[in-house]
Design a protein around this motif. Structure first.
Motif, PDB file in Angstrom:
ATOM      1  N   UNK A  17       5.264   2.192  -1.480  1.00 30.32           N
ATOM      2  CA  UNK A  17       4.136   1.968  -2.477  1.00 30.32           C
ATOM      3  C   UNK A  17       2.943   0.920  -1.827  1.00 30.32           C
ATOM      4  N   UNK A  18       3.402  -0.151  -1.512  1.00 32.01           N
ATOM      5  CA  UNK A  18       2.488  -1.159  -0.792  1.00 32.01           C
ATOM      6  C   UNK A  18       1.977  -0.499   0.340  1.00 32.01           C
ATOM      7  N   UNK A  19       2.690   0.553   1.459  1.00 38.40           N
ATOM      8  CA  UNK A  19       1.764   1.033   2.369  1.00 38.40           C
ATOM      9  C   UNK A  19       0.855   2.177   1.937  1.00 38.40           C
ATOM     10  N   UNK A  20       1.258   2.661   0.910  1.00 37.91           N
ATOM     11  CA  UNK A  20       0.145   3.684   0.182  1.00 37.91           C
ATOM     12  C   UNK A  20      -1.246   2.696  -0.063  1.00 37.91           C
ATOM     13  N   UNK A  21      -0.757   1.764  -0.851  1.00 40.28           N
ATOM     14  CA  UNK A  21      -1.886   0.831  -1.180  1.00 40.28           C
ATOM     15  C   UNK A  21      -2.831   0.206   0.104  1.00 40.28           C
ATOM     16  N   UNK A  22      -2.182  -0.048   1.065  1.00 39.09           N
ATOM     17  CA  UNK A  22      -2.551  -0.376   2.253  1.00 39.09           C
ATOM     18  C   UNK A  22      -3.306   0.510   3.298  1.00 39.09           C
ATOM     19  N   UNK A  23      -2.892   1.903   3.195  1.00 32.42           N
ATOM     20  CA  UNK A  23      -3.364   2.895   4.345  1.00 32.42           C
ATOM     21  C   UNK A  23      -3.504   4.085   3.840  1.00 32.42           C
ATOM     22  N   UNK A  24      -3.273   4.660   2.506  1.00 31.81           N
ATOM     23  CA  UNK A  24      -3.760   5.780   1.903  1.00 31.81           C
ATOM     24  C   UNK A  24      -5.131   5.791   1.476  1.00 31.81           C
ATOM     25  N   UNK A  25      -6.250   6.150   2.032  1.00 32.08           N
ATOM     26  CA  UNK A  25      -7.550   5.907   1.420  1.00 32.08           C
ATOM     27  C   UNK A  25      -8.068   6.843   0.146  1.00 32.08           C
ATOM     28  N   UNK A  26      -8.441   5.926  -0.916  1.00 36.51           N
ATOM     29  CA  UNK A  26      -8.577   6.357  -2.081  1.00 36.51           C
ATOM     30  C   UNK A  26      -9.523   7.715  -1.930  1.00 36.51           C
ATOM     31  N   UNK A  27     -10.659   7.727  -1.241  1.00 31.04           N
ATOM     32  CA  UNK A  27     -11.505   8.671  -1.177  1.00 31.04           C
ATOM     33  C   UNK A  27     -10.968   9.929  -0.723  1.00 31.04           C
ATOM     34  N   UNK A  28     -10.174   9.927   0.185  1.00 32.59           N
ATOM     35  CA  UNK A  28      -9.502  11.358   0.636  1.00 32.59           C
ATOM     36  C   UNK A  28      -8.383  11.884  -0.437  1.00 32.59           C
ATOM     37  N   UNK A  29      -7.526  10.848  -0.821  1.00 35.17           N
ATOM     38  CA  UNK A  29      -6.694  11.147  -1.708  1.00 35.17           C
ATOM     39  C   UNK A  29      -6.861  11.742  -2.789  1.00 35.17           C
TER      40      UNK A  29
END
Length: 171
Positions: A17-29
């Motif tokens: 989940x930390x990696x999602x927070x760091x690496x998954x872009x809010x805009x794209x997701x």
């Protein structure tokens, strides 16, 4: 469900989940289904999980052991189904990629040469744009080669592990 799963599973989930927070872009997701046409969220999630788990383990090498051990616990608890006796020919490519990306050497997932290309790409994605394109490519491959594995909206497959709760949009 997660109660008493142990420290390694906890570290696996937190690292993920930390990696999602760091690496998954809010805009794209959070783009609309129309903007992501041909890239179902369930497919995006599998490919994105492979990407972000690589990134967090590269950034924090101390997570490699706990994440590996955490997935070993989840496998033993049949979190992904009975991986050792699955009929792999019945599973969608995206599900096979999910299991192999997460369980690694713990699961002997057979890929055809054509499928192996998609798994290899999943293990090398760098950007979210790569994730979106690969998700579209996996869905297109499945439509072309295994249309019988795609379920109409609202009809979950019988006796098959689910990638996640999202349905495959834009089939």
């Amino acid at each position: 469900m997660w109660k008493d799963m142990g420290k390694d599973v906890y570290d696996l989930l937190v690292g993920h989940e930390v990696s999602h927070a760091l690496h998954t872009p809010f805009e794209g997701w959070h783009d609309s289904p129309e903007k992501l046409a041909g890239a179902p969220r369930s497919y995006l999630n599998v490919v994105e999980d492979a990407r972000i788990e690589r990134f967090i383990q590269d950034l924090y090498p101390g997570l490699v052991g706990p994440m590996s051990r955490g997935y070993k616990v989840l496998k033993a608890d049949d979190f992904f189904g009975d991986v050792d006796s699955m009929d792999w020919s019945e599973l969608k490519l995206i599900d096979k990629i999910n299991i192999k990306a997460k369980l690694g050497h713990l699961a002997d997932v057979p890929f055809t040469p054509e499928e192996q290309v998609f798994f290899d790409r999943a293990m090398k994605t760098q950007t979210f744009a790569d994730v979106v394109q690969l998700s579209k490519d996996i869905l297109a491959f499945t439509k072309e080669n295994h249309p019988e594995q795609l379920q109409p909206e609202g009809e979950p497959p019988q006796d098959m592990p689910q990638v996640n709760e999202d349905q495959e949009d834009d089939l």
